[in-house]
Every structure is written in structure tokens, then in C-alpha cells.
Write an enzyme that holds these catalytic residues in place. Structure first.
Site, PDB file in Angstrom:
ATOM      1  N   ALA A  55       0.706  -1.130  -0.018  1.00 33.91           N
ATOM      2  CA  ALA A  55      -0.040   0.022  -0.050  1.00 33.91           C
ATOM      3  C   ALA A  55       0.775   1.195  -0.015  1.00 33.91           C
ATOM      4  CB  ALA A  55      -0.967   0.155   1.210  1.00 33.91           C
ATOM      5  N   VAL A 142      14.182   0.165  17.645  1.00 34.73           N
ATOM      6  CA  VAL A 142      15.065   0.592  18.402  1.00 34.73           C
ATOM      7  C   VAL A 142      16.558  -0.041  17.947  1.00 34.73           C
ATOM      8  CG1 VAL A 142      16.311   0.642  20.580  1.00 34.73           C
ATOM      9  CG2 VAL A 142      13.765   0.916  20.335  1.00 34.73           C
ATOM     10  N   GLY A 144      17.968  -0.052  14.994  1.00 35.66           N
ATOM     11  CA  GLY A 144      18.202  -0.784  13.383  1.00 35.66           C
ATOM     12  C   GLY A 144      18.495  -2.149  13.424  1.00 35.66           C
ATOM     13  N   GLY A 197      23.399  11.567   4.700  1.00 33.77           N
ATOM     14  CA  GLY A 197      22.035  10.909   4.812  1.00 33.77           C
ATOM     15  C   GLY A 197      21.786  10.383   6.268  1.00 33.77           C
ATOM     16  N   GLU A 200      18.024  14.027   8.567  1.00 35.17           N
ATOM     17  CA  GLU A 200      16.934  14.774   7.750  1.00 35.17           C
ATOM     18  C   GLU A 200      17.306  16.070   7.627  1.00 35.17           C
ATOM     19  OE1 GLU A 200      14.758  12.929   6.585  1.00 35.17           O
ATOM     20  OE2 GLU A 200      15.072  10.834   7.542  1.00 35.17           O
ATOM     21  N   ASP A 211      13.828  11.547  19.193  1.00 33.83           N
ATOM     22  CA  ASP A 211      14.115  10.095  18.656  1.00 33.83           C
ATOM     23  C   ASP A 211      14.510   9.085  19.572  1.00 33.83           C
ATOM     24  OD1 ASP A 211      13.977   8.341  15.949  1.00 33.83           O
ATOM     25  OD2 ASP A 211      16.149   8.338  17.293  1.00 33.83           O
ATOM     26  N   LYS A 215      12.721   5.894  22.021  1.00 31.51           N
ATOM     27  CA  LYS A 215      13.376   4.499  22.022  1.00 31.51           C
ATOM     28  C   LYS A 215      13.537   4.140  23.620  1.00 31.51           C
ATOM     29  CE  LYS A 215      15.433   5.009  17.562  1.00 31.51           C
ATOM     30  NZ  LYS A 215      16.723   5.316  16.881  1.00 31.51           N
ATOM     31  N   GLY A 316      19.511   3.227   8.364  1.00 33.81           N
ATOM     32  CA  GLY A 316      19.603   2.763   6.946  1.00 33.81           C
ATOM     33  C   GLY A 316      18.489   1.887   6.591  1.00 33.81           C
TER      34      GLY A 316
END
Length: 452
Positions: A55, A142, A144, A197, A200, A211, A215, A316
Site C-alpha cells: 500500500a 530501536v 536498526g 544521509g 533529515e 527520537d 526509544k 539505513g
């Protein structure tokens, strides 16, 4: 509205069907894995697994991996209503929250990496899952690629965790590492993080600590089996950390990291958990001090297991998709051979979130003081009045004569590291230092984390 994709007639009727919500950086990588590695994933689950729909808002939008057109739909609700397992990678509170609740209400399993939603409504969504018997997993929320939530929830479930402390935001760790290792100014390090990268275009959620606070709430909930939310976390970001702070920390054998900490406090009449996020001085000998660049690490202390550290890439598409796929395989195996699901939050545990004033920590205090006799004695008296003592003191650019400051007419700089004390006493100490006539300014106040 793009029609809902149909399950291929060649797909086995007993296949576990998957619907993916969102096809951004992580979502596209997850879709690629489910399509290109379908046979491998199915073999590891022990039954056929099929991605039957993705979606998205715009089926024509460019993506990191070109998702087959027959899988794309704009009808997220119908997709949620038609599959066994929903992977939510939209992010944000809505419509993600409503779609996850819709899936759980009908007993469908859900895998998500939505830390903001979990920090806001995690307890509520876990309760819905418990009521319907649905599976809800969120390892990717949390750290990655770091497998941290399952070890806390499962491997350490027979132990008592007393503290969880981690570097859980790669952007801020990269910035602070650049300031420490290269002498870069904050703005330059942030710009470089954006170029690479890691950050943001609007980095507020990272540099303000939001952020990491989300977590911290998730880690605290799993570690202490109690429902904590973002609002329970004391939060400071890194925007006030200066190069002077970095250099002073280095001169004293410390490095500054943004830490997310969830710590159990059982002393006194009010047991509970203090959850906090703030810049912290760490001794360079501490395992977390060596975490460089955009990497993440979580340090866990348990009564029997002792000290454990989990380290790896924290952001990432590929690292995060690895955590998502780990949950997908684990959940699919449970769907194939159902067993009773243990609650994430145990009703027998009553550990409230405590205000940061209940924490026990140390302070680093940087001050500009007057060039006159008795300055150090007066500062020490204020600390003693609040049951705070000095562990170490530096006077960069000055000399001392019998404990007094000797410097130019412009005064002198004094940097103090206190011994352990209550946050309340330390805070009141700083307030009184601000009011001393001999203290020209209190430039920085940072917490220090050491072995207790």
C-alpha cells in the site's frame, strides 16, 4: 483508488500472506527481500510466504527498488483486511496507528518499526494484541539492525534487569563523534551528517533528543515489564553542547554521548523507573565510549547476567530491513505453529515512571568565576550545603595558589565534576551557584555516567 492486488492463482492456499504498508527507503528494501528471497524466507519459516500487496500513496513514485506494479495499491484498509501478516512502515501516528489497530482487532499479526507510535500508544496496542491473540513485533523500532528487543524480552526474561543505557540515535552520535575526533563545530558536523544521509533536512527529532526518548520508552517498557510512554522520559538534546565542552571532557578523560537511560530505583518508599535522555560525559574506558560514527549500541545491566552490550548499525534501509525481516520470519513461524503468547507488559509489575529528580548521578559544571581570594572555598561551601562533594576540578588557563584562583583581571574558568548525588540536590546546587557574586556565569552543566 488502485484496486487491491489479487493473490496469484499459483500461490498455495496455505501460504502465509503478507501486506506491506509503505514503500520508502526501508519499505522498498523489505519488498525486495520478500520478492527476491521468497524461497529462502519460505524455507526458513517452514511454509510458503507471499507478499500479496504494497500500500502506497503514489504508485508511480520512484523507489530504491522497483516494486512490481501488480503488487501496488492505494487501498491500505482492504490490504490490512485480507492478509495474515501486516508490515507497517508508514511511520508517524496516523494513519499507521489506525491501520495497526485494525489488523490486530481481526487477529492479524503486525510487524512495525514505528518508534513514535509505540512510544505513544505501545501499551494500548499491546493490550489489543493480547485481547485478540494477535502477534505484535517491533524489533526495528530501536537500534536498526541490532537485535536488542528480543534478547531483553526473551533471553533475559528469567533475570532482573536493573538498567538499560544506550546510544540509540546515529545522527547525534555522528555529530558528537565528529566534534570530538576532528574538532568540527556543531553546525558543520550536522551539515556533514545531512550530506551523508544520517540526518533529515529537519533534524529536530534527532538533535533535540525526541527520537532517542521514544526509544527509551520502548526499552524501559520491555526491560521492566511496565507501560512507559514518550511523556515519561526526561529529554535534553545536544544543541547546547559546545566545542569547549567537548575539549574539557577530553582533557579529563571523558567523551560526550547522547544517552537514553532507563534505570530502576528501589531505594526509599517510592520504587520505580527513571527514564531520561541527555548529553552525558562517559569515561573513555566505558564500552559505550568507543561507539563511533553513526553506529548504535545498547548496554544492559542485569542482576545475574551482569553487563551486556549490543552493537551495530542503527539506521539505513538495509540494517532496518534486517530487523524487520527477523520479526517477519519469527512471526510467520508462530503463525505456522501457534503457541500461547506471553504478555509484553506484566500486570504483576507496578513500577511507575519517576521524575528525573529521583535519579542519582554526577554533574560536570563549567563556570567563569571572579579573580579573588576565597572563590573555590565559597563554591565548595554551596556544594556542601546541598550534600554534594567535588570529585575533580580543573582550572584551564589558570594557576592555583593554596587552592585559590590566580588569573587575569577577566577572571578564571573553573570546571568541576561532582561525586554521586541526587539529581534534586545537584539541580539546587547549580541554581545557587548562579546566584553567587563570585560566579560570573555557569556556562555548561552536563551529567556524568560512571560505574556505581
Amino acid at each position: 483508488m488502485t484496486p487491491l492486488p489479487k493473490l496469484s492463482p499459483s500461490a498455495p492456499s496455505d501460504a502465509i500472506t503478507i501486506g506491506l504498508l509503505g514503500a520508502g527507503n526501508v519499505g522498498a528494501q523489505v519488498a525486495r527481500t520478500l520478492v527476491e528471497e521468497r524461497e529462502l524466507i519460505s524455507a526458513r519459516v517452514g511454509t510458503p510466504v507471499r507478499l500479496v500487496g504494497v500500500a502506497v500513496r503514489d504508485p508511480e513514485a520512484p523507489r530504491d527498488w522497483k516494486i512490481p506494479g501488480e503488487l501496488l495499491t492505494t487501498d491500505a484498509e482492504s490490504l490490512v483486511d485480507s492478509v495474515d501478516l501486516v508490515i507497517e512502515l508508514i511511520g508517524g501516528l496516523e494513519p499507521a496507528g489506525a491501520l495497526i489497530e485494525r489488523a490486530l482487532d481481526r487477529g492479524a499479526a503486525v510487524v512495525t518499526g514505528n518508534k513514535a507510535l509505540l512510544a505513544s500508544r505501545g501499551a494500548e496496542l499491546n493490550a489489543v494484541a493480547a485481547q485478540t491473540g494477535a502477534l505484535l513485533r517491533y524489533e526495528a523500532s530501536v537500534g536498526g539492525a541490532i537485535p536488542i528487543l528480543r534478547p531483553i524480552e526473551e533471553s533475559l526474561s528469567g533475570d532482573r534487569i536493573t538498567k538499560v543505557m544506550g546510544i540509540v540515535n546515529g545522527t547525534t552520535n555522528y555529530i558528537l563523534d565528529q566534534m570530538d575526533s576532528t574538532g568540527a563545530a556543531f553546525d558543520h558536523a550536522l551539515a556533514e551528517a545531512q550530506k551523508l544521509g544520517y540526518a533529515e533536512s529537519d533534524p529536530t527529532a534527532d538533535v533535540a533528543g525526541h527520537d532517542a526518548a521514544a526509544k527509551a520508552a520502548i526499552l524501559g517498557t520491555l526491560a521492566f515489564h511496565a507501560p512507559f510512554s514518550f511523556d515519561d522520559v526526561y529529554c535534553e538534546g545536544i544543541t547546547e553542547v559546545t566545542q569547549d565542552d567537548i575539549e574539557a571532557a577530553a582533557a579529563s578523560g571523558y567523551v560526550i554521548k547522547l544517552l537514553a537511560i532507563a534505570e530502576k530505583h528501589s531505594k526509599g518508599q517510592d520504587p520505580g523507573v527513571v527514564l531520561r535522555v541527555h548529553p552525558t560525559l562517559l569515561p573513555r574506558t566505558h564500552p559505550l565510549a568507543s561507539v563511533r560514527g553513526a553506529f548504535n549500541a545498547v548496554f544492559v545491566v542485569a542482576e545475574n547476567a551482569g553487563e551486556l552490550m549490543f552493537y551495530g548499525q542503527g539506521a539505513g534501509g538495509k540494517p532496518t530491513s534486517s530487523a524487520i525481516m527477523g520479526d517477519v520470519v519469527a512471526v510467520a513461524r508462530r503463525l505456522r505453529a501457534p503457541v500461547p503468547e506471553a504478555p509484553t507488559i506484566s500486570s504483576e509489575v507496578d513500577l511507575p515512571a519517576l521524575p528525573i529528580e529521583k535519579a542519582t548521578t554526577q554533574y560536570y559544571i563549567d563556570m567563569d568565576v571572579a579573580d579573588k581570594e576565597g572563590v573555590i572555598a565559597e563554591v565548595a561551601r554551596v556544594l556542601a550545603d546541598h550534600h554534594v562533594s567535588i570529585e575533580a576540578m580543573r582550572q584551564p588557563g589558570s594557576v592555583t595558589v593554596e587552592g585559590e584562583v590566580e588569573d587575569s583581571d577577566n577572571g578564571a574558568k573553573v570546571q568541576i565534576v561532582t561525586h554521586l548525588a541526587s539529581e534534586k540536590d545537584l539541580h539546587e546546587t547549580v541554581l545557587q551557584l548562579h546566584g553567587l557574586e563570585v560566579v560570573k556565569s555557569v556556562n555548561s552543566v552536563l551529567r556524568v555516567e560512571v560505574e556505581k
